[in-house]
Design a protein around this motif. Structure first.
Motif, PDB file in Angstrom:
ATOM      1  N   GLU A 272      32.259  29.568  63.216  1.00 38.98           N
ATOM      2  CA  GLU A 272      33.088  28.396  62.942  1.00 38.98           C
ATOM      3  C   GLU A 272      33.661  28.454  61.522  1.00 38.98           C
ATOM      4  OE1 GLU A 272      30.461  27.425  66.305  1.00 38.98           O
ATOM      5  OE2 GLU A 272      30.130  28.331  64.341  1.00 38.98           O
ATOM      6  N   SER A 273      32.849  28.881  60.567  1.00 40.91           N
ATOM      7  CA  SER A 273      33.328  28.985  59.182  1.00 40.91           C
ATOM      8  C   SER A 273      34.392  30.064  59.047  1.00 40.91           C
ATOM      9  CB  SER A 273      32.157  29.289  58.244  1.00 40.91           C
ATOM     10  OG  SER A 273      31.199  28.254  58.278  1.00 40.91           O
ATOM     11  N   ALA A 274      34.170  31.207  59.701  1.00 40.49           N
ATOM     12  CA  ALA A 274      35.135  32.309  59.629  1.00 40.49           C
ATOM     13  C   ALA A 274      36.468  31.899  60.253  1.00 40.49           C
ATOM     14  CB  ALA A 274      34.567  33.535  60.343  1.00 40.49           C
ATOM     15  N   LEU A 275      36.421  31.247  61.420  1.00 44.09           N
ATOM     16  CA  LEU A 275      37.657  30.811  62.070  1.00 44.09           C
ATOM     17  C   LEU A 275      38.369  29.766  61.228  1.00 44.09           C
ATOM     18  CD1 LEU A 275      39.634  30.719  64.432  1.00 44.09           C
ATOM     19  CD2 LEU A 275      38.090  29.111  65.582  1.00 44.09           C
ATOM     20  N   ASP A 276      37.611  28.875  60.616  1.00 44.09           N
ATOM     21  CA  ASP A 276      38.217  27.841  59.776  1.00 44.09           C
ATOM     22  C   ASP A 276      38.985  28.469  58.614  1.00 44.09           C
ATOM     23  OD1 ASP A 276      38.541  25.020  59.003  1.00 44.09           O
ATOM     24  OD2 ASP A 276      37.286  25.574  57.300  1.00 44.09           O
ATOM     25  N   ILE A 277      38.398  29.478  57.973  1.00 43.41           N
ATOM     26  CA  ILE A 277      39.082  30.162  56.862  1.00 43.41           C
ATOM     27  C   ILE A 277      40.341  30.870  57.375  1.00 43.41           C
ATOM     28  CG2 ILE A 277      38.892  32.006  55.149  1.00 43.41           C
ATOM     29  CD1 ILE A 277      35.856  31.403  55.062  1.00 43.41           C
ATOM     30  N   ALA A 278      40.215  31.539  58.512  1.00 46.31           N
ATOM     31  CA  ALA A 278      41.359  32.272  59.073  1.00 46.31           C
ATOM     32  C   ALA A 278      42.490  31.324  59.445  1.00 46.31           C
ATOM     33  CB  ALA A 278      40.911  33.073  60.289  1.00 46.31           C
ATOM     34  N   MET A 279      42.175  30.185  60.050  1.00 47.18           N
ATOM     35  CA  MET A 279      43.212  29.226  60.425  1.00 47.18           C
ATOM     36  C   MET A 279      43.899  28.649  59.189  1.00 47.18           C
ATOM     37  SD  MET A 279      43.720  29.016  63.670  1.00 47.18           S
ATOM     38  CE  MET A 279      44.720  27.520  63.647  1.00 47.18           C
ATOM     39  N   LYS A 280      43.143  28.426  58.140  1.00 44.16           N
ATOM     40  CA  LYS A 280      43.760  27.939  56.899  1.00 44.16           C
ATOM     41  C   LYS A 280      44.675  29.013  56.298  1.00 44.16           C
ATOM     42  CE  LYS A 280      40.447  24.407  55.363  1.00 44.16           C
ATOM     43  NZ  LYS A 280      39.812  24.165  56.669  1.00 44.16           N
ATOM     44  N   THR A 281      44.289  30.281  56.431  1.00 39.21           N
ATOM     45  CA  THR A 281      45.148  31.379  55.963  1.00 39.21           C
ATOM     46  C   THR A 281      46.461  31.379  56.727  1.00 39.21           C
ATOM     47  OG1 THR A 281      43.235  32.742  55.359  1.00 39.21           O
ATOM     48  CG2 THR A 281      45.323  33.884  55.725  1.00 39.21           C
ATOM     49  N   TRP A 282      46.366  31.215  58.040  1.00 43.64           N
ATOM     50  CA  TRP A 282      47.579  31.158  58.884  1.00 43.64           C
ATOM     51  C   TRP A 282      48.437  29.950  58.517  1.00 43.64           C
ATOM     52  CZ3 TRP A 282      48.605  27.214  62.493  1.00 43.64           C
ATOM     53  CH2 TRP A 282      49.728  27.422  63.296  1.00 43.64           C
ATOM     54  N   ALA A 283      47.807  28.786  58.352  1.00 47.42           N
ATOM     55  CA  ALA A 283      48.549  27.561  58.029  1.00 47.42           C
ATOM     56  C   ALA A 283      49.256  27.689  56.686  1.00 47.42           C
ATOM     57  CB  ALA A 283      47.587  26.369  58.015  1.00 47.42           C
ATOM     58  N   ARG A 284      48.609  28.331  55.728  1.00 52.02           N
ATOM     59  CA  ARG A 284      49.227  28.533  54.412  1.00 52.02           C
ATOM     60  C   ARG A 284      50.456  29.427  54.533  1.00 52.02           C
ATOM     61  NH1 ARG A 284      44.875  29.354  52.135  1.00 52.02           N
ATOM     62  NH2 ARG A 284      44.749  31.629  52.293  1.00 52.02           N
ATOM     63  N   TRP A 285      50.379  30.453  55.378  1.00 46.13           N
ATOM     64  CA  TRP A 285      51.527  31.342  55.593  1.00 46.13           C
ATOM     65  C   TRP A 285      52.689  30.570  56.232  1.00 46.13           C
ATOM     66  CZ3 TRP A 285      54.305  33.148  59.818  1.00 46.13           C
ATOM     67  CH2 TRP A 285      55.112  34.274  59.595  1.00 46.13           C
ATOM     68  N   ILE A 286      52.367  29.731  57.193  1.00 40.44           N
ATOM     69  CA  ILE A 286      53.408  28.910  57.837  1.00 40.44           C
ATOM     70  C   ILE A 286      54.093  28.033  56.797  1.00 40.44           C
ATOM     71  CG2 ILE A 286      53.815  27.001  59.455  1.00 40.44           C
ATOM     72  CD1 ILE A 286      53.339  29.581  60.909  1.00 40.44           C
ATOM     73  N   ARG A 287      53.319  27.436  55.907  1.00 40.17           N
ATOM     74  CA  ARG A 287      53.872  26.521  54.908  1.00 40.17           C
ATOM     75  C   ARG A 287      54.739  27.253  53.890  1.00 40.17           C
ATOM     76  NH1 ARG A 287      49.466  25.076  52.856  1.00 40.17           N
ATOM     77  NH2 ARG A 287      49.534  26.082  50.807  1.00 40.17           N
ATOM     78  N   ARG A 288      54.307  28.450  53.488  1.00 44.74           N
ATOM     79  CA  ARG A 288      54.988  29.139  52.390  1.00 44.74           C
ATOM     80  C   ARG A 288      56.136  30.036  52.838  1.00 44.74           C
ATOM     81  NH1 ARG A 288      49.758  31.261  48.796  1.00 44.74           N
ATOM     82  NH2 ARG A 288      49.051  29.204  48.092  1.00 44.74           N
ATOM     83  N   LYS A 289      56.021  30.603  54.003  1.00 46.05           N
ATOM     84  CA  LYS A 289      56.955  31.657  54.390  1.00 46.05           C
ATOM     85  C   LYS A 289      58.054  31.227  55.353  1.00 46.05           C
ATOM     86  CE  LYS A 289      54.665  34.791  52.047  1.00 46.05           C
ATOM     87  NZ  LYS A 289      55.250  35.422  50.850  1.00 46.05           N
ATOM     88  N   LEU A 290      57.916  30.068  55.980  1.00 45.28           N
ATOM     89  CA  LEU A 290      58.878  29.691  57.017  1.00 45.28           C
ATOM     90  C   LEU A 290      59.805  28.586  56.543  1.00 45.28           C
ATOM     91  CD1 LEU A 290      56.757  29.717  60.286  1.00 45.28           C
ATOM     92  CD2 LEU A 290      57.912  31.607  59.125  1.00 45.28           C
ATOM     93  N   ASP A 291      61.009  28.619  57.072  1.00 45.66           N
ATOM     94  CA  ASP A 291      61.991  27.574  56.840  1.00 45.66           C
ATOM     95  C   ASP A 291      61.838  26.548  57.958  1.00 45.66           C
ATOM     96  OD1 ASP A 291      64.171  25.939  56.508  1.00 45.66           O
ATOM     97  OD2 ASP A 291      65.670  27.539  56.523  1.00 45.66           O
ATOM     98  N   ARG A 292      61.290  25.390  57.631  1.00 44.27           N
ATOM     99  CA  ARG A 292      61.025  24.401  58.668  1.00 44.27           C
ATOM    100  C   ARG A 292      62.298  23.855  59.304  1.00 44.27           C
ATOM    101  NH1 ARG A 292      57.993  19.445  56.000  1.00 44.27           N
ATOM    102  NH2 ARG A 292      56.744  21.151  55.142  1.00 44.27           N
ATOM    103  N   ASN A 293      63.439  24.018  58.649  1.00 44.72           N
ATOM    104  CA  ASN A 293      64.704  23.577  59.234  1.00 44.72           C
ATOM    105  C   ASN A 293      65.243  24.575  60.251  1.00 44.72           C
ATOM    106  OD1 ASN A 293      64.906  21.190  57.631  1.00 44.72           O
ATOM    107  ND2 ASN A 293      65.575  22.450  55.900  1.00 44.72           N
TER     108      ASN A 293
END
Length: 414
Positions: A272-293
Motif C-alpha cells: 500500500e505504501s509503495a503504490l501510494d508513492i507511485a501514484m503520487k509520482t504519476w499525479a505529479r507528472w500529470i500536473r507538471r507535464k500536461l496542458d490541461r486545456n
C-alpha cells in the motif's frame, strides 16, 4: 324597407370582419413585443421544448464516480451515474463488430476463433439507471478524434481495452485506409489515415520505472521515477491509464526484487505504501507535464479477475452479488484517493462493479488455439482477460459516452 335592412346587415358584417383583422394584428404586435423584451431582459428565459439541456460530466468526490449531470431545467437537477445500471441481453444491438473483421486481434482475446462455440457473452449491453447511454458510433468517434492522438497506458488489461477500441474504429474504415502495428507486446498503434488520428498502447503495468540491473539481473522498482516511456506519452489529446494487478502479485509472480525511493534501495515495504508513492509520482507528472486545456486524462479502475472455477464453462453473467470477484480494497482506495485530491482533473472510468458480474466473458480455456491446448497437459483457464467482441467494448462505450456528454461536445483544439 327590406332592402335597407339587408344593406345594414352587410355593413355590420363587413365591420365585424375588419374588427377581427385589427384584433389579430394587435395580438401579434403584443406577442412580438413580449418576445423582444424577453430577449433583452436576462431575467426572462425562453425554453424551447424541442431542445435538450446541455449535459456535463463531473467527478464526484463523494462517490468517486463520473457523474452525468444535465443542466437544470426549471430548477430541477437530475443525476445519472453511467456506471450504475444493469446488464441487458440484446441480440440486435450486440456485438458491435465481428471478430473476423479485425484480423489483428491477439489469440488471447479471440475466443470464437479459438473454438468457443457459445457466443451469448457477446450480446449483453450495459444499461444505466435514469439516463440513456449513447450507443457507440465508430464514425462519430473518429470525427471526434480527427487530428487527435489517444494513448492507452498500463498493463495487459489496458492492452485488452486498446484491442477493443482499435477494432471498433477499424471496422468503420476501409482496411486500406488504416495502419495497424501489433507486432510488439509493449507498443501497439492504430491509425485512421483519413481522420489523421491514432490510438496507441504503451506497456507500463506499474506506471513507474522498472529497471533490471545488467550485472546481476536484480529488478528494481523505482517508485519516484515515472516509466521511461513517459516522454512518448506527452502531446496526446486523450490519455487512459490503469494500474493495480501487478502490485498485488506475490511469490514467483512478483515482478520486482527491490524498491528504490529517494535514492535508497528498500527490500521490504508495505505494498500500500509503495503504490501510494507511485501514484503520487504519476499525479505529479500529470500536473507538471500536461496542458490541461489540451489533454483529457482518464483513469480506468480495476478490471476484476475470477478464479478458474468461476469462469470455466460459464455462459451467463453472475446474478448473485456474493459470487462477484474482488480486489484488495486497500489498493483501490489508494488509487481513488490519489485521483480525488488531484488539482488537474482526471475522469475516473469506474468499470469494476459492472465487470464483476461478467465471469462469462473471460477467455477461460479459449485464450489459446485448440492445437496448443491439446499439446499442453496443464492449462489454467484465463479468468483475467476478456474475449473480443465482449466486455471491453462496453468500457470503450463508456469512454465514448464521457466524450459525448462533455460540456464542450468535442475535443478541444486549443
Amino acid at each position: 324597407m327590406d332592402t335597407t335592412i339587408i344593406e345594414r346587415w352587410k355593413l355590420c358584417t363587413c365591420a365585424s370582419f375588419i374588427g377581427c383583422i385589427i384584433l389579430v394584428l394587435c395580438l401579434n404586435q403584443s406577442r412580438n413585443s413580449a418576445n423582444l423584451s424577453a430577449l433583452q431582459n436576462p431575467a426572462i428565459s425562453i425554453t424551447s421544448f424541442n431542445q435538450f439541456p446541455t449535459p456535463s460530466i463531473e467527478f464526484s468526490a463523494a462517490s468517486k464516480l463520473i457523474v452525468f449531470r444535465p443542466k437544470a431545467v426549471n430548477h430541477r437537477e437530475d443525476k445519472c451515474n453511467i456506471f450504475d445500471g444493469e446488464w441487458v441481453y440484446d441480440s440486435r444491438a450486440r456485438p458491435l463488430y465481428e471478430g473476423p473483421q479485425c484480423p489483428f486481434l491477439s489469440d488471447q482475446v479471440s475466443c470464437r476463433r479459438n473454438g468457443r462455440s457459445d457466443i451469448n457473452y457477446e450480446k449483453w449491453s450495459w444499461r444505466a439507471k435514469g439516463c440513456e447511454i449513447p450507443r457507440f458510433n465508430a464514425t462519430d468517434m473518429l470525427e471526434r478524434l480527427r487530428g487527435k492522438r489517444v494513448i492507452i497506458v498500463g498493463d495487459s488489461l489496458n492492452r485488452n481495452q486498446w484491442e477493443s477500441l482499435a477494432c471498433l474504429l477499424y471496422s468503420a474504415v476501409p482496411p486500406s485506409r488504416a495502419y495497424i502495428e501489433t507486432r510488439s507486446s509493449v507498443y501497439k498503434v492504430f491509425r485512421a489515415k483519413d481522420y489523421n488520428c491514432s490510438v496507441e498502447f504503451y506497456w507500463s503495468p506499474f506506471l513507474v520505472q522498472l529497471d533490471v540491473k545488467k550485472e546481476n539481473g536484480t529488478r528494481v522498482l523505482r517508485l519516484d521515477k515515472l516509466s521511461g516511456e513517459a516522454r512518448r506519452w506527452r502531446g496526446a489529446d486523450i490519455m487512459v491509464f490503469n494500474t493495480g494487478h501487478w502490485w498485488a502479485h506475490q511469490g514467483k509472480l512478483r515482478a520486482w526484487d527491490l524498491f528504490q525511493y529517494k535514492g535508497k534501495l528498500v527490500e521490504e515495504m508495505e505494498i500500500e505504501s509503495a503504490l501510494d508513492i507511485a501514484m503520487k509520482t504519476w499525479a505529479r507528472w500529470i500536473r507538471r507535464k500536461l496542458d490541461r486545456n489540451k489533454t483529457r486524462v482518464f483513469f480506468r479502475s480495476i478490471s476484476p479477475s475470477h478464479t478458474g472455477e468461476q469462469c470455466y464453462n460459464e455462459t451467463q453473467p453472475i446474478l448473485d452479488e456474493s459470487d462477484a470477484a474482488s480486489f484488495p480494497k486497500s489498493l483501490t482506495e489508494i488509487i481513488e484517493g490519489t485521483i480525488k485530491v488531484m488539482k488537474s482533473p482526471v475522469r475516473y472510468l469506474n468499470i469494476t462493479n459492472l465487470s464483476q458480474y461478467r465471469r462469462d466473458a473471460h477467455p477461460s480455456i479459449y485464450a489459446r488455439k485448440q492445437e496448443e491446448r491439446q499439446q499442453r497437459k496443464e492449462f489454467h483457464p484465463d479468468c483475467s482477460h476478456w474475449c473480443l467482441p465482449g466486455l471491453p467494448d462496453t468500457w470503450n462505450g463508456l469512454l465514448y459516452a464521457s466524450l459525448v456528454f462533455d460540456t464542450s461536445g468535442h475535443i478541444s483544439d486549443s
